[in-house]
Enzyme design. Sequence first.
Site, PDB file in Angstrom:
ATOM      1  N   GLU A 267       0.825  -1.214   0.000  1.00 33.38           N
ATOM      2  CA  GLU A 267       0.000   0.000   0.000  1.00 33.38           C
ATOM      3  C   GLU A 267       0.861   1.267   0.000  1.00 33.38           C
ATOM      4  O   GLU A 267       0.638   2.194   0.768  1.00 33.38           O
ATOM      5  CB  GLU A 267      -0.958  -0.017   1.203  1.00 33.38           C
ATOM      6  CG  GLU A 267      -1.898  -1.225   1.170  1.00 33.38           C
ATOM      7  CD  GLU A 267      -2.946  -1.250   2.274  1.00 33.38           C
ATOM      8  OE1 GLU A 267      -2.669  -0.705   3.353  1.00 33.38           O
ATOM      9  OE2 GLU A 267      -4.025  -1.825   2.036  1.00 33.38           O
ATOM     10  N   LYS A 341      -1.581 -11.706   8.702  1.00 35.30           N
ATOM     11  CA  LYS A 341      -2.969 -11.383   9.073  1.00 35.30           C
ATOM     12  C   LYS A 341      -3.789 -12.669   9.152  1.00 35.30           C
ATOM     13  O   LYS A 341      -3.516 -13.624   8.422  1.00 35.30           O
ATOM     14  CB  LYS A 341      -3.602 -10.425   8.054  1.00 35.30           C
ATOM     15  CG  LYS A 341      -3.120  -8.979   8.226  1.00 35.30           C
ATOM     16  CD  LYS A 341      -3.996  -7.971   7.478  1.00 35.30           C
ATOM     17  CE  LYS A 341      -3.422  -6.563   7.658  1.00 35.30           C
ATOM     18  NZ  LYS A 341      -4.236  -5.489   7.069  1.00 35.30           N
ATOM     19  N   ASP A 346      -8.223  -8.818   4.538  1.00 31.56           N
ATOM     20  CA  ASP A 346      -7.948  -7.687   5.422  1.00 31.56           C
ATOM     21  C   ASP A 346      -8.988  -7.572   6.537  1.00 31.56           C
ATOM     22  O   ASP A 346      -9.817  -6.671   6.504  1.00 31.56           O
ATOM     23  CB  ASP A 346      -7.931  -6.391   4.586  1.00 31.56           C
ATOM     24  CG  ASP A 346      -7.332  -5.231   5.351  1.00 31.56           C
ATOM     25  OD1 ASP A 346      -6.829  -5.450   6.462  1.00 31.56           O
ATOM     26  OD2 ASP A 346      -7.384  -4.094   4.834  1.00 31.56           O
ATOM     27  N   GLU A 374     -12.227  -1.886  12.444  1.00 32.20           N
ATOM     28  CA  GLU A 374     -12.314  -1.183  11.165  1.00 32.20           C
ATOM     29  C   GLU A 374     -13.491  -1.660  10.307  1.00 32.20           C
ATOM     30  O   GLU A 374     -14.271  -0.845   9.816  1.00 32.20           O
ATOM     31  CB  GLU A 374     -10.989  -1.377  10.404  1.00 32.20           C
ATOM     32  CG  GLU A 374     -10.984  -0.760   9.030  1.00 32.20           C
ATOM     33  CD  GLU A 374      -9.638  -0.900   8.325  1.00 32.20           C
ATOM     34  OE1 GLU A 374      -8.693  -1.448   8.929  1.00 32.20           O
ATOM     35  OE2 GLU A 374      -9.545  -0.445   7.175  1.00 32.20           O
TER      36      GLU A 374
HETATM   37  C1  GCV Z   1      -2.164   0.693   8.503  1.00 34.41           C
HETATM   38  C2  GCV Z   1      -5.927  -1.851   5.867  1.00 34.41           C
HETATM   39  C3  GCV Z   1      -6.277  -0.558   6.531  1.00 34.41           C
HETATM   40  C4  GCV Z   1      -5.104   0.395   6.547  1.00 34.41           C
HETATM   41  C5  GCV Z   1      -3.915  -0.310   7.192  1.00 34.41           C
HETATM   42  C6  GCV Z   1      -3.629  -1.581   6.425  1.00 34.41           C
HETATM   43  C7  GCV Z   1      -2.503  -2.395   7.043  1.00 34.41           C
HETATM   44  O1  GCV Z   1      -5.742  -1.679   4.489  1.00 34.41           O
HETATM   45  O2  GCV Z   1      -7.385   0.004   5.903  1.00 34.41           O
HETATM   46  O3  GCV Z   1      -5.467   1.523   7.276  1.00 34.41           O
HETATM   47  O4  GCV Z   1      -2.773   0.502   7.246  1.00 34.41           O
HETATM   48  O5  GCV Z   1      -4.770  -2.395   6.428  1.00 34.41           O
HETATM   49  O6  GCV Z   1      -2.811  -3.358   7.747  1.00 34.41           O
HETATM   50  O7  GCV Z   1      -1.348  -2.076   6.831  1.00 34.41           O
END
Ligand code: GCV
Length: 650
Positions: A267, A341, A346, A374
């Site tokens: 990202e 994860k 996600d 989230e």
């Molecule tokens: C810290 C998701 C979240 C992001 C986060 C990312 C990650 O995409 O929306 O805010 O970034 O996970 O775990 O790195």
Amino acid sequence: MEAAYSKLWLDYKPLDIPFSGSLAIRCLKGVRRDCAAVSELITALSTLLPGAELTFGADSAAFIVELDIADYLSPEGYTLSADERGASVSGGSEAGLLYGVFDYIRALVTEQGLTRISRKVSPALPLRMLDHWDNADGSIERGYSGRSFFFRDNEIIISDRTVQYARLLASVGINAVAINNVNVRGEAVRFLTSAYYQKLDMLGELLGRWGISLYLSVDFSAPMSVGGLPAADPLDPAVQSWWREKAREIFSSVRGLGGFLVKADSEGQPGPYAYGRDHADGANMLARALKPWGGKVIWRCFVYNCSQDWRDTRTDRACAGYNTFAPLDGHFDDNVILQVKNGPMDFQVREPVHPLFGVMKNTALAAEFQLAQEYTGQQLHVCCLIPMFREIMEFRMHNGRDKDRVLDMISGAAAVSNTGDSFCWTGSELAGANLYGFGRLCFQPELSAEDIIDEWVTLMFGGNEEVSEKLLYILLGSHEAYEKYTVPLGLGWMCKPNHHYGPDPWGYEFDRWGTYNRADRDAVGIDRSGRGTGYSELYYPPLCDIYSSPETCPDELLLFFCRVPYTHVLKSGKTLIQHIYDSHFEGCEQAEEFYRLFRSLEGSIDAETFRNGCERFKEQLRCAKEWRDIVNAFFHRLSGIEDEHGRRLY
Ligand code: GCV
């Protein structure tokens, strides 16, 4: 001035037992009187037993608590035995002793008396960590509990609240905390500069008193951004020597530093790919710099192409972590831990367990969970995640090992923290169960989710049976309810883009993030079998076979793995479309029931908790109805199929 905050489960009240004699604490072999275990015991006993006269060492006291360090125990393990006349706690180190003392205090409070205990405990997972996504300016990425209590205006804050936080974490066995956001690039402040070392040292020392190591998220391109080098190539000797020197500087200045946490090539964060290197090259380069200091590198496996074209049906984000890391199994240095994860996407409300937990047999792994809600209601909805975390830890990978559960494959777990500077730390008081439960689960995963949540409810709300029963019922049913009124059968997403709150079935459909439901007028879901993206083949048999066919795939993951028509009949005997309609109505009814049950606690719980809870349950119900109506209408319009019960689908 620092805002007020609750002490949560450490807010002790006098026990309802007559005790007025002398009570002695005896520090035997190796136990310093000023260690945290002793101070915690004094704090607790002087409140729980206000009539007791506390002394040190008196043999003649009516009640004696003996503390010692025993080298035959594992460093973080302890033994605890107690009866009406006294207690004895031995720890393998001061940290083990501290955990034993907290266990004893917990037993006193939950049992409401000087109970008989005899147990030997050592934590199942050596690394039990919280990851903060706190930014130096005080904001928190995906934070739903106010501002950061670690940072304000690019400064590190150390206050009473920091002490209280260390106590809370240690009381549930957390032993590591990364204080800053993994999205570290672009942050105005770099913690790898000497201006911060003094404060970091104070913080590391403070956390260390409660057995907690301090971790820092670092920018892989720091040799450029901080060091002014032209590149950050992990195989470049100048880069390697920059990190070695940086490690020497920071580890010799900051006590209690455990190591670095890294989000690389993900990202928009920099990483080894820019130099044609792989993730073992990147992680090992850092690990070698930290090795002389006993430091660890926690390297995240959340690596995927986030610039996908939605029309490309061959690229599957779910495969990305596996494809990146599986070929590198066994290539990582022994002070690297890969943080995976819990699922391949996600932190959705339902995902399959990440296939990396099966295949990485020669690499240290930590599971990564998200306490910050989230995608699960942002702490406005009650969604207790402990049953799901436990299920994931117990999940069998069938990888040929005698012990093949996720729990057997990992040496640690980390969770994205759900805390902030709100009065109750987690925005919603009920979200505190996730914070508490995560620590307890990592320490003693043999406890059931129900035991853990029950323990938390009792510590927080006392022994009132009606309160306990209702809160336990709400918490244990909350994940199922959330799943029912939001996204069906493992499909995921369908939330509003960017902030991820509330429904929008096509919110992520034509975007670049690889998060598609591919719903059309005939069918929905993604074929991830060998005929489709091939993701299901990343599991060992029988999982790969089970997941590859709608006939065998468990209903709750059906749309994650399979593309099926709306008329497909589920194992429950319902058609897919009818299941979608029914579950949205049922989930909403559950949200309504939760709100009603909570309202009935007025007067039995404190007024602020009641007010805060009502506000959130009301919003949860509003939003659940919105999810129900929007998702049902979406599928009704696409499929053209009516609800068997003739309900209005909007
Ligand atoms: C810290 C998701 C979240 C992001 C986060 C990312 C990650 O995409 O929306 O805010 O970034 O996970 O775990 O790195």
